[in-house]
Design an enzyme around this catalytic site. Sequence first.
Site, PDB file in Angstrom:
ATOM      1  N   GLY A  47     -10.492  26.005  59.112  1.00  0.00           N
ATOM      2  CA  GLY A  47      -9.531  25.100  58.506  1.00  0.00           C
ATOM      3  C   GLY A  47      -9.896  24.803  57.064  1.00  0.00           C
ATOM      4  N   CYS A  48      -8.957  24.200  56.334  1.00  0.00           N
ATOM      5  CA  CYS A  48      -9.197  23.985  54.902  1.00  0.00           C
ATOM      6  C   CYS A  48     -10.278  22.933  54.665  1.00  0.00           C
ATOM      7  CB  CYS A  48      -7.902  23.643  54.178  1.00  0.00           C
ATOM      8  SG  CYS A  48      -7.014  22.223  54.811  1.00  0.00           S
TER       9      CYS A  48
END
Lengths: 325, 325, 325, 325
Positions: free
Chosen positions: D130-131
């Site tokens: 994920g970011c």
Amino acid sequence: MSIRVGIVGISGFGGGEALRLIAAHPAFELVYAAGEGSAGSRLVDRFPGVPHRLAGLVIEKWDPAALPDLDLLFASLPTGTSAEALARVPETVKIVDIGGDHRHVEGWVYGLADIWPDRIRGSRRVANPGCFPVATLNTLAPLLAAGLIEPGNIVIDAKTGISGAGRGGGDSRFGYAETNENLQPYGLLQHVHMPEMETTIEQLGGGSAAGLVFTPHLVPMTRGLLVTIYCRGSASTAQCLDAAREFYADRPFVRVTDRPPQTKWASGSNLSFMSYAADPDRNLVIAMGVVDNLGKGAAGHAVQNANLISGLPETAGLEGAPVWP
Amino acid sequence: MSIRVGIVGISGFGGGEALRLIAAHPAFELVYAAGEGSAGSRLVDRFPGVPHRLAGLVIEKWDPAALPDLDLLFASLPTGTSAEALARVPETVKIVDIGGDHRHVEGWVYGLADIWPDRIRGSRRVANPGCFPVATLNTLAPLLAAGLIEPGNIVIDAKTGISGAGRGGGDSRFGYAETNENLQPYGLLQHVHMPEMETTIEQLGGGSAAGLVFTPHLVPMTRGLLVTIYCRGSASTAQCLDAAREFYADRPFVRVTDRPPQTKWASGSNLSFMSYAADPDRNLVIAMGVVDNLGKGAAGHAVQNANLISGLPETAGLEGAPVWP
Amino acid sequence: MSIRVGIVGISGFGGGEALRLIAAHPAFELVYAAGEGSAGSRLVDRFPGVPHRLAGLVIEKWDPAALPDLDLLFASLPTGTSAEALARVPETVKIVDIGGDHRHVEGWVYGLADIWPDRIRGSRRVANPGCFPVATLNTLAPLLAAGLIEPGNIVIDAKTGISGAGRGGGDSRFGYAETNENLQPYGLLQHVHMPEMETTIEQLGGGSAAGLVFTPHLVPMTRGLLVTIYCRGSASTAQCLDAAREFYADRPFVRVTDRPPQTKWASGSNLSFMSYAADPDRNLVIAMGVVDNLGKGAAGHAVQNANLISGLPETAGLEGAPVWP
Amino acid sequence: MSIRVGIVGISGFGGGEALRLIAAHPAFELVYAAGEGSAGSRLVDRFPGVPHRLAGLVIEKWDPAALPDLDLLFASLPTGTSAEALARVPETVKIVDIGGDHRHVEGWVYGLADIWPDRIRGSRRVANPGCFPVATLNTLAPLLAAGLIEPGNIVIDAKTGISGAGRGGGDSRFGYAETNENLQPYGLLQHVHMPEMETTIEQLGGGSAAGLVFTPHLVPMTRGLLVTIYCRGSASTAQCLDAAREFYADRPFVRVTDRPPQTKWASGSNLSFMSYAADPDRNLVIAMGVVDNLGKGAAGHAVQNANLISGLPETAGLEGAPVWP
């Protein structure tokens, strides 16, 4: 003296701005708020910064048959949805309609307050001009009145902040990521705002037929509206500025400036800025007008109209300077 | 009653916001404005939307020996430049200093108005807290007063809009193209705001030594300030919210909210928002505070202080709801 | 094959964008960078994300007598400052001038690459068109070539992002807080871009005299440029679109769209978008054009020109799609 | 060599960024695109600037049973919706999943490419981090590997641009007018990203239990992500920087900087920036990390992973410098 006012359409940007202005108004007391999406909430749930005395007011479902005792109603409803319901509001309740359904409609006065305050003062039903029309008409009125431009050949290149597109329930076209850094023309050669502008331009210009080209643009900013208007006429820049200064000599919300106006000058205010640049050799007059689309373009203008029909000073509750920066 | 006020530092953002608030204030009459870059201009040249009655006021070169008859002076000068000059202002002129030179200085009261209004009321020299400190202190005060967090272990992650960096004369680091879409931490482990915060935290916490980590960030927005504060303490979320609601029970500008506060809630206002989220199992309390850095963080707070020392209602001229959207 | 290139003016926005494009170009190798404010720094100090292989390149003080062995120089210098120095660059070094000093100057070809690639291919000195002119000329060229509009009566309402005002060393007029939420017309009836546009419009239109009104606006966004152009002509919308699609049939960077173009469509690219809306009954054609002012308006166009004069595929290093969102 | 790739989830921001990068990639040929809202449209209808050769590709309704002949599929689907469908993609088609359904799931390698390229190279199923996790993990990995911080006491104050909230179909919370000038904390003490981060921090730290506090904020900008991380440890700033420079010595996309990183440094790129500021006397290490949430935080990282599992140079198609300004 306390004047009991209500707002219908509190969920939208126009209704929210009306709330802000009424909350600080010396004579208006908000006793009623209605809105589509927000019925049942308290004002503070929707507007966390509302003054304590208004915090607990519960937003009602809009029903003209169930109004409390009111002196004045601000209506800010989507165009096309308000005519029937507003017709059922008792005559004793004055109405200022921020929405688009009653402009140039019988029984309603067209509330172009900086130009025709006297027409408005005695009325009980006022239709606020649209945001693009008010910027355009305020800017052109002095030139039309003095015969300095031809009503039949006017090109209006208009630019508005995103709040001008309304709240709309989350259209992804107006999402932050999609809209930021994005400048968009829209509605080319369509005519939603045209009849309103043409009718008034003809009145201001002494009857000659108006010929308009109107191109709106959406600008990546929240508030603000600028019209850049290309006209035919042989006046000089100084003649245009002088005409505007004379026309608006004692009007409190108009500012005629030597420099081209900028949208931020008007932010959060009810002001209307205008300037002109002309080239007589080319028979060219460029007129520029700036308003806050939610101020003079909507709720500010509505409060000004409400002041006029309530016998208050025109500037009551509207005296602040614009927000800067 | 009219109170004659002046502003020195009118060219900066803090001075400009003071002008906006004073222009709409029911008791303050602006009779003097001074500024470095703008001396000789009329107010309207710098602030095109200023009310007509103030338009022609000429901005003076700042000289404490050449003040007109004044009741109160708002000073908004760069830190490090005002001590000597303000010392020469006659005692008869009350001063609210928005700048940073008189915080916790003898002869000046520290103007944390939402917490200590009574200390301020009788004073003639008030030093406004800085924008980061006021957000931090207002948010932590109820927890410190109730002993719900440890003063010795506080991590403050602070975020401010670009106007918080001041106007500065055109530093290209703050240019639009360089700053837009750019989030920047700065001043890591430096301590400009530290002594002010530590001193007050110790007072609020009953004397225990404060231990702070403070990291400011510049956020691509014009106004707004948020502090996210990580504390040690075993209280629950409800206990923190209750403590804050009790602590600020009758304070007009404080809003304790269940939801995390957002910067836009405070825009253009003198409000101070706060909320809390705690995990007692982990001995963790997260406190969040929002102000407008030019409102409660500067000029709004200054007007609140000026109201207090002028015997006016604390909310005079500050009653509007925030600007939204 | 590796072509040795240099950039002079690396501190400005145009020079920085040239660096970005060259860093990813399959045939260009950057061996020289010069800049006013940044001489002595390494590239990585100014551009923290530059590829490792370029990081250590030291920015030189600009001196045409001290160039390394170069095949091609990109010049991005302030208008009025480059003519003498560029004249001293050896003939063996090809030049693409992004700046404004060599447009329609003898010995230089005017590098309108989407329209006249064959004129450019054999040249060693190319003057890039300005950002407003390229958007205007690309958009109008098909209509002028087909005789669909009158060259003598053209109103150009132009809007650019703030990077179009250049970097300039920190002019506070372009500060974030001053510029955000601020839309500004400027340079009314002034003629900086006029001769360049008039000359080319006359060439494109077969010699008839051009008559232009040109009003630029500064829009609160970093990049992007839109021209909305009001012309006289009796063509239909379909005729205009067809003329453009035929005119640009095999050109890789032009996009003719049915919908009005939006600035974000072009962001970070060398694309040129255009659309048209006409009302034959009113003898009216509205032409709209969009470019990224730093892409097709500056460095992207320069790389396209450099490809042409280097015998490379026109699209080398320019094949990416625009950045969205 | 041409590798036949597809994208499912083309309507979202992650899928759109994958398209942009693939369009300029030297070895990937896009032969399939699928999307929920856009099925039936051509690519050019959704992405007006797509290269001509891809313009006519018709977006399909997503159906894993109806894939064309593909070498590799980029999946960018909402979390919770992809597990079953991706399980039906033939084994012969490699998958890089940008979405959140396969992180730390059996049969999938966790694609933390800057740290564990060798684990990824042989795989056929890669789950992109994920970011928020990738920014956090890249920044902390060198400190954890060198034992410079305590894994059990880490406070992550995270800030992301609005595109990080996804496209979502027009949630009005993410409208421009509502979001501009608005900084918002959200998801306090919730744990969506927690397991992914904790698992990896424990791996990187040699097995000690991780203890995290994680507070995300939404920042008014389109792209960009910054984590400011408060850790316990007695290392100096120099020791932290040295550890990071050694750890990432030959990694092409990591940049360790002396200055605090800024989000715009990474815009449009696959870069990962990090810096550190420590105060050994207080046992404090502040670690800062920046990525573009759609680049290293999503599609850039996915292309890097796709390069690794395709036997291509890791930097293929990712060599450009960031977009600035």
